[in-house]
Design an enzyme around this catalytic site. Structure first.
Site, short mmCIF file in Angstrom:
data_model
loop_
_atom_site.label_atom_id
_atom_site.label_comp_id
_atom_site.label_asym_id
_atom_site.label_seq_id
_atom_site.Cartn_x
_atom_site.Cartn_y
_atom_site.Cartn_z
N ASP A 215 -3.95 5.69 -5.60
CA ASP A 215 -4.77 5.14 -4.53
C ASP A 215 -3.92 4.82 -3.30
O ASP A 215 -2.76 4.37 -3.43
CB ASP A 215 -5.44 3.85 -5.04
CG ASP A 215 -6.31 3.19 -4.00
OD1 ASP A 215 -7.36 3.76 -3.66
OD2 ASP A 215 -5.93 2.12 -3.50
N GLU A 269 -4.29 10.08 -3.10
CA GLU A 269 -5.32 9.84 -2.09
C GLU A 269 -4.59 9.71 -0.76
O GLU A 269 -3.92 8.71 -0.50
CB GLU A 269 -6.11 8.58 -2.37
CG GLU A 269 -7.22 8.35 -1.34
CD GLU A 269 -7.68 6.91 -1.24
OE1 GLU A 269 -8.81 6.69 -0.77
OE2 GLU A 269 -6.91 5.99 -1.60
#
Length: 561
Positions: A215, A269
């Site tokens: 993330d 990401e």
């Protein structure tokens, strides 16, 4: 194929995989409390296997106060009781594996929850302590320290700093949070942070996960001087985004992933607009893949989408990495709604309430986008509910909204809850099989979803679910026969008129997409294998895509008007 070649191909499963994203809170409720859980996922594994995907990516299931949908992690090695237990997660990983489905888990390295033991210890410790060195604590500016240490703004709006209170109630230092105040940023200059995350990777890889999704992968490290940002200017290097010292972190993670058998994946990401900058993270000894958000952000426009595809393929082929393709995820306005608007692109800064959308047009384009995306070389991420053609729920009651993007904007940003409404499985009224009848889901479902349930679409020849199942089956067969190419060489553009894209892919297949408002003739001598809308009299309708079986090798293919 030799045994060694077969093993190498199996280990590189991620190069052409279709990965299904599960937002556990909204997938299926197995215990009847109105919140999705691991028991619910286990009950619905047959749907995922029959859909034809290769792997499942789970957004965080860790213990969390849920200030940001689980991305405020209090314990990286557990499962929140809202979702189940660690033992259930291990059983789910194994049950999915038996159905041919690999599991990818989310790791959130930029920040932790305010309830994480490290941060609670930091709050109890004095300035300058080892506990506070794990985060970015700084004295404030101004004569009484009442101003934030710099002018950075949170990704969720408002200052990126929050001031703490001392044991005697007096105001103290400030701590950095690039997201919500409940998500303090870790200090990646401290070796304890690096060691902890390497141990977390091993913890989940030891439990059989096939990959890790990273993330906010470009935000971990910060300039230790924490300088102000000059308004209107993008600094180079940036003080907290896409910094060069990130690369050694991911090299160490890659060494860990490569030490496990079976081809373990690291996917980042990364919201980077420059394809070359993104490709630097995929140079062979860092991440295996990274999300290609430029494709998601592109409008429904043939020229813009082709330019994005070309730039993506070129930059990825230069480093030998497969591209990824994403139409939607848990942060983004659903494809059907987005493609039904006057502006079909996506930008977080542009999200507003009450933007009109023609859902019939959006559905037609989303069906075409399904075939376009599944024909592209590389891997694809499919967000739960996209296979049903779900639309963004934009009339959620204000008192049910949970997303900090909405809250911190003062309500001007609609937030992301509209794409996180629980899945409809069966029945004619909420909760549509998501939970037992009479249960109130954590976010309300629209009554209009009765025709979009899995049960309603199952076996219906013209449904979105049938289109996805058919396309995924054809894609798997085509890429298997073609040896699973994933680079630019796996796609051959075919001459076509303005507003139409045509390319060869897979094992002698052709994809034609008509972005125009008028029908276009398909080339003769080719069989239509699958189309996103009926093909009549050899013509492809507006906002429609088709997969064709190409003619003889000596027959040049072109799409002409």
């Amino acid at each position: 194929m030799t045994d060694e070649a077969g093993k190498e191909r199996a280990d590189a499963w991620w190069r052409n995989a279709v990965i299904y994203q599960i937002y556990p809170r909204s997938f299926a409720d197995g215990d009847g409390d109105g919140v999705g859980d691991l028991a619910g996922v286990r009950q619905r594994l047959d749907h995922l296997a029959s859909l034809g995907v290769d792997a499942l990516w789970f957004t965080p299931w860790y213990p969390s106060p849920m200030a940001d949908g689980g991305y405020d992690v209090a314990d990286y090695r557990g499962v929140d009781p809202l979702f189940g237990t660690l033992a259930e997660a291990e059983e789910l990983i194994e049950e999915a594996r038996r159905r041919g489905l690999r599991t990818i888990v989310d790791v959130v390295p930029n920040h932790v929850s305010r309830d994480h033991p490290w941060f609670r210890a930091a709050l109890a410790a004095p300035p300058g302590s080892a506990e506070r060195a794990l985060f970015h604590f700084r004295p404030g500016r101004g004569p009484d320290g009442g101003l934030p240490p710099n002018n950075w703004v949170s990704e969720f709006g408002g200052p990126a700093w929050t001031r703490v209170t001392g044991p005697d109630g007096s105001p103290g230092e400030w701590y950095l949070h690039l997201f919500a105040p409940e998500q303090p940023d870790l200090n990646w200059a401290d070796p304890r942070v690096r060691a902890e995350h390497e141990a977390v990777l091993r913890f989940w890889l030891d439990r059989g996960v096939a990959g890790i999704r990273v993330d906010s992968a470009t935000l971990l490290t910060k300039d230790p001087a924490l300088p102000d940002l000059v308004p209107g200017r993008t600094p180079d290097p940036h003080p907290y985004a896409d910094r060069d010292d990130l690369h050694e972190i991911y090299r160490s993670w890659r060494r860990i992933a490569d030490s496990y058998p079976g081809g373990r994946l690291l996917v980042g990401e990364m919201w980077l607009s420059d394809p070359a900058r993104l490709a630097r993270y995929l140079s062979g000894d860092e991440l295996h893949t990274a999300f290609n958000f430029s494709f998601l952000q592109s409008p429904w426009d043939a020229e813009r989408i082709r330019a994005c595809i070309d730039a993506t393929l070129e930059s990825h082929e230069a480093v030998g990495a497969p591209p990824t393709w994403v139409l939607c995820n848990h942060d983004v306005t659903r494809t059907v709604t987005r493609y039904g608007r006057a502006d079909t692109s996506f930008d977080f800064a542009g999200k507003r309430h009450a933007v009109p959308s023609d859902l019939a047009l959006g559905t037609r384009r989303a069906r075409a986008a399904c075939l376009l995306t599944l024909a592209l070389p590389g891997s694809l991420y499919l967000y739960q509910g996209e296979e049903l053609g779900l639309y963004e729920v934009e009339d959620l009651p204000a008192d049910r909204l949970r997303d900090p993007m909405h809250v911190r904007s003062g309500g001007t940003d609609p937030g992301r809850d509209g794409c996180r409404v629980p899945m409809p499985w069966s029945g004619t009224a909420p909760p549509f099989g998501f939970a037992p009848d009479g249960t109130d889901p954590w976010l309300p479902q629209p009554a209009g979803w009765a025709s979009l349930t899995v049960a309603a679409q199952d076996g219906a020849p013209d449904s979105m679910l049938t289109l996805y199942r058919s396309a995924l089956a054809l894609r798997r067969a085509a890429t298997t026969r073609a040896g699973a190419p994933a680079g630019a060489s796996a796609l051959r553009w075919i001459p076509a008129p303005t507003g139409v894209l045509a390319f060869g892919w897979g094992d002698g297949l052709v994809c034609v997409v008509n972005f125009t408002p008028r029908p276009v003739p398909l080339p003769g001598g080719h069989t239509v294998l699958l189309a996103s809308a009926p093909v009549a009299d050899g013509t492809l309708g507006p906002d429609t895509a088709a997969w064709l079986r190409a003619g003889g090798d000596d027959e040049p293919l072109s799409v002409v008007i």
